[in-house]
Design a protein around this motif. Sequence first.
Motif: not given
Length: 263
Positions: A187-189, A192, A243, A248
């Motif tokens: 999972q990433d933004y 990111g 964030k 995400q």
Amino acid sequence: MLNAELQHYEDPTLWTAERYLKSDADRRRFSACLQMIPDSVTSILDVGCGNGIFLAMLEKQNHKRKLIGIERSSAARKMSVCDSPVLDGTIEAISHKDRSFDLVAALEVIEHLPFQVYENALREVQRVAKHFILLSVPYKEKRRRSTCPYCGCTFNSDYHMRTFDNYKLETLFDTFRLARVTDITVQDYLLGKYIRQLRQHLGNNFQGHYICPQCGFNKRHEVTPTGDVPSSPIRPTYVSLLKKAIPQIQRVRWRVALYERFE
């Protein structure tokens, strides 16, 4: 190999038994590697095996296989978690004979290898593997960089020397073809990459176990940095707020690749 990298991997805290099992992503990566091994394989050489965690998993899966590890770090060998032998050695000069093992594995290894060592390592892995090669590498990695607070040198804190994409993985070997791949996502933004760049720009993230490849500085030294690079970390409030505002996504972090000999 780079002296700083050699020192880095002599840190015993890198080789604790639980290090590679505490994250869901690492567990899924190891599971994918296990599932990629053909049933016909009866002997495996794990080069750059670290503390032998993958060999320990193989032991639980099938006790009839011949399993051997190779690791250059004395700290890693001392903290081995497997029953199989872990020999002192390096991937660019494997001591075993041609086609000695049905499968040779190199998991999270070849991205660390500098010029000439990398090319020699690919030849050695092909030479020793009889039927298969199993790799896992960071996939299309956007390498983060840290700046030494003492001399200002900027470097990749994981000592990764290269990135891998589809073309590079498909053309990696001369005598082995790519047979199967599995991607491991995390999972990433959505932004990111830019968040990490902003964090790097606003504050230096030089961690306690990093060793500068240029001057050898690390935070274990009882020396006050004199360089112009700020040594204080970024105030976490900025990143935390950013964030929370960004959705995400799933991002491919590793690719596991199985190669099969064609000549």
